[in-house]
Design an enzyme around this catalytic site. Sequence first.
Site, PDB file in Angstrom:
ATOM      1  N   GLY A 181      -3.475  -6.765   8.150  1.00 40.92           N
ATOM      2  CA  GLY A 181      -3.285  -8.197   7.913  1.00 40.92           C
ATOM      3  C   GLY A 181      -2.109  -8.746   8.701  1.00 40.92           C
ATOM      4  O   GLY A 181      -2.139  -9.887   9.173  1.00 40.92           O
ATOM      5  N   PHE A 182      -1.083  -7.928   8.852  1.00 40.99           N
ATOM      6  CA  PHE A 182       0.092  -8.345   9.623  1.00 40.99           C
ATOM      7  C   PHE A 182      -0.306  -8.614  11.073  1.00 40.99           C
ATOM      8  O   PHE A 182       0.058  -9.647  11.649  1.00 40.99           O
ATOM      9  CB  PHE A 182       1.162  -7.248   9.553  1.00 40.99           C
ATOM     10  CG  PHE A 182       2.400  -7.551  10.339  1.00 40.99           C
ATOM     11  CD1 PHE A 182       3.439  -8.265   9.783  1.00 40.99           C
ATOM     12  CD2 PHE A 182       2.525  -7.122  11.656  1.00 40.99           C
ATOM     13  CE1 PHE A 182       4.584  -8.562  10.522  1.00 40.99           C
ATOM     14  CE2 PHE A 182       3.656  -7.411  12.400  1.00 40.99           C
ATOM     15  CZ  PHE A 182       4.697  -8.128  11.832  1.00 40.99           C
TER      16      PHE A 182
ATOM     17  N   ASP B 134      -7.200  -3.806   5.271  1.00 41.53           N
ATOM     18  CA  ASP B 134      -6.031  -4.255   4.508  1.00 41.53           C
ATOM     19  C   ASP B 134      -6.411  -5.568   3.825  1.00 41.53           C
ATOM     20  O   ASP B 134      -6.422  -6.615   4.468  1.00 41.53           O
ATOM     21  CB  ASP B 134      -4.888  -4.457   5.519  1.00 41.53           C
ATOM     22  CG  ASP B 134      -3.650  -5.070   4.908  1.00 41.53           C
ATOM     23  OD1 ASP B 134      -3.558  -5.164   3.677  1.00 41.53           O
ATOM     24  OD2 ASP B 134      -2.752  -5.454   5.703  1.00 41.53           O
TER      25      ASP B 134
ATOM     26  N   TRP C 268      -6.671   0.883  11.349  1.00 46.05           N
ATOM     27  CA  TRP C 268      -6.084   0.127  10.233  1.00 46.05           C
ATOM     28  C   TRP C 268      -6.321  -1.360  10.505  1.00 46.05           C
ATOM     29  O   TRP C 268      -5.819  -1.904  11.498  1.00 46.05           O
ATOM     30  CB  TRP C 268      -4.586   0.443  10.149  1.00 46.05           C
ATOM     31  CG  TRP C 268      -3.714  -0.436   9.313  1.00 46.05           C
ATOM     32  CD1 TRP C 268      -2.604  -1.120   9.733  1.00 46.05           C
ATOM     33  CD2 TRP C 268      -3.801  -0.692   7.893  1.00 46.05           C
ATOM     34  NE1 TRP C 268      -2.014  -1.781   8.686  1.00 46.05           N
ATOM     35  CE2 TRP C 268      -2.734  -1.536   7.540  1.00 46.05           C
ATOM     36  CE3 TRP C 268      -4.693  -0.288   6.896  1.00 46.05           C
ATOM     37  CZ2 TRP C 268      -2.526  -1.991   6.236  1.00 46.05           C
ATOM     38  CZ3 TRP C 268      -4.487  -0.745   5.599  1.00 46.05           C
ATOM     39  CH2 TRP C 268      -3.422  -1.575   5.282  1.00 46.05           C
ATOM     40  N   GLY C 269      -7.106  -1.995   9.658  1.00 46.41           N
ATOM     41  CA  GLY C 269      -7.414  -3.425   9.825  1.00 46.41           C
ATOM     42  C   GLY C 269      -6.287  -4.258   9.261  1.00 46.41           C
ATOM     43  O   GLY C 269      -6.404  -4.889   8.201  1.00 46.41           O
TER      44      GLY C 269
ATOM     45  N   ASP D 269       2.365 -13.449   7.845  1.00 42.82           N
ATOM     46  CA  ASP D 269       1.495 -12.558   7.051  1.00 42.82           C
ATOM     47  C   ASP D 269       1.784 -12.852   5.574  1.00 42.82           C
ATOM     48  O   ASP D 269       2.434 -12.077   4.889  1.00 42.82           O
ATOM     49  CB  ASP D 269       1.839 -11.109   7.419  1.00 42.82           C
ATOM     50  CG  ASP D 269       1.059 -10.084   6.608  1.00 42.82           C
ATOM     51  OD1 ASP D 269      -0.053 -10.413   6.143  1.00 42.82           O
ATOM     52  OD2 ASP D 269       1.571  -8.962   6.446  1.00 42.82           O
TER      53      ASP D 269
ATOM     54  N   HIS E 194       4.945   2.154   0.065  1.00 38.20           N
ATOM     55  CA  HIS E 194       5.599   1.512   1.205  1.00 38.20           C
ATOM     56  C   HIS E 194       7.101   1.418   0.949  1.00 38.20           C
ATOM     57  O   HIS E 194       7.527   1.223  -0.188  1.00 38.20           O
ATOM     58  CB  HIS E 194       5.005   0.113   1.405  1.00 38.20           C
ATOM     59  CG  HIS E 194       5.097  -0.405   2.805  1.00 38.20           C
ATOM     60  ND1 HIS E 194       5.586   0.333   3.857  1.00 38.20           N
ATOM     61  CD2 HIS E 194       4.754  -1.605   3.342  1.00 38.20           C
ATOM     62  CE1 HIS E 194       5.534  -0.386   4.969  1.00 38.20           C
ATOM     63  NE2 HIS E 194       5.031  -1.561   4.689  1.00 38.20           N
TER      64      HIS E 194
HETATM   65  C1  SPV Z   1      -0.077  -4.493   7.637  1.00 38.72           C
HETATM   66  O1  SPV Z   1      -0.065  -3.910   8.728  1.00 38.72           O
HETATM   67  O2  SPV Z   1      -0.631  -5.583   7.451  1.00 38.72           O
HETATM   68  C2  SPV Z   1       0.583  -3.875   6.489  1.00 38.72           C
HETATM   69  C3  SPV Z   1       1.692  -2.939   6.719  1.00 38.72           C
HETATM   70  O3  SPV Z   1       0.224  -4.206   5.381  1.00 38.72           O
HETATM   71  S1  SPV Z   1       3.166  -3.854   6.620  1.00 38.72           S
HETATM   72  O4  SPV Z   1       3.068  -4.959   7.565  1.00 38.72           O
HETATM   73  O5  SPV Z   1       4.248  -2.957   6.937  1.00 38.72           O
HETATM   74  O6  SPV Z   1       3.297  -4.361   5.261  1.00 38.72           O
HETATM   75 MG    MG Z   2      -0.773  -5.993   5.367  1.00 35.62          MG
END
Ligand code: SPV
Ligand code: MG
Length: 290
Positions: A43-44, A81, A40-41, A54, A186
């Site tokens: 963004g957070f 993401d 999972w790329g 983020d 989510h």
């Molecule tokens: C991320 O990991 O960037 C996500 C998941 O989008 S969350 O941070 O839970 O929104």
């Molecule tokens: Mg994200």
Amino acid sequence: MNKNQALRAALESGKLFTAMAAHNPLAAKLAQEAGFDGVWGSGFELSASYAVPDASILSMGTHLEMMRAIASTVSVPLIADIDTGFGNAVNVHYVVPQYEAAGASAIVIEDKTFPKDTSLRTEGRQELVRIEEFQGKIAAATDARRDKDFVVIARVEALIAGQGQDEAIRRGIAYTEAGADAILIHSKQKTPDEILAFVRAWPGRVPLVLVPTAYPQLTESDIAALGKVGVVIYGNHAIRAAVGAMRQVFAQIRRDGGIKTVDGQLPSVKDIIELQGDNAMRAIETTYLR
Ligand code: SPV
Ligand code: MG
């Protein structure tokens, strides 16, 4: 099978695909080594690794280049993401082929306004775009992809924004009609009840994607038993593991006044050199250095 086909086939198989967050190629390599089906790329995670919120602060270029580096390092599919798509449908139409060319096998795009705020932040600014506007962004993404196996995942933030299940279902259905291959739903509730109610109500034309960060008690076997979920994303466990390990080791070195006690507890330098691709370099040296 190439990576796009592998992800597409996994989605069609009905078997749960597991994706671990990564913020750099090393984390992605460790996720692959541990046996996750994909990366999972996040963004957070990338934002956290730059020590910024983020909240659409990092540029598309920064995220895209990290996705390129990750995709060229691992052999499992990368789900990128792309937050809100860096603008409107015009931006999305431009951006999607860039992510494909960078080696991602999927994008997730969320129905919030740009600039976004992160979903799990207490009292975050959660504003959604109109359904029709987001349908346009989904259509732009699916039309712009060059490879039909590249997966477009629409992310519904209605529960995060406190707009309730009916709105979340309405949006999920509308985004499916616009061509989304899967729907990420989510929730930031601390129990799975809200998500389980959504899954029960979901008509199920396309698979769902869950990110159980806030409700960690829901296991993979629980999720698989629901029968409607294609992907589980572990959204931030690489950066949290890194922060925890660095804090502990840094404190120990300060406390002990040196690295003597910590040394034996750490992965060896040899281990890191191997992760850097030492075997491949030795083969190159043997073949080409004369
Ligand atoms: C991320 O990991 O960037 C996500 C998941 O989008 S969350 O941070 O839970 O929104
Ligand atoms: Mg994200």
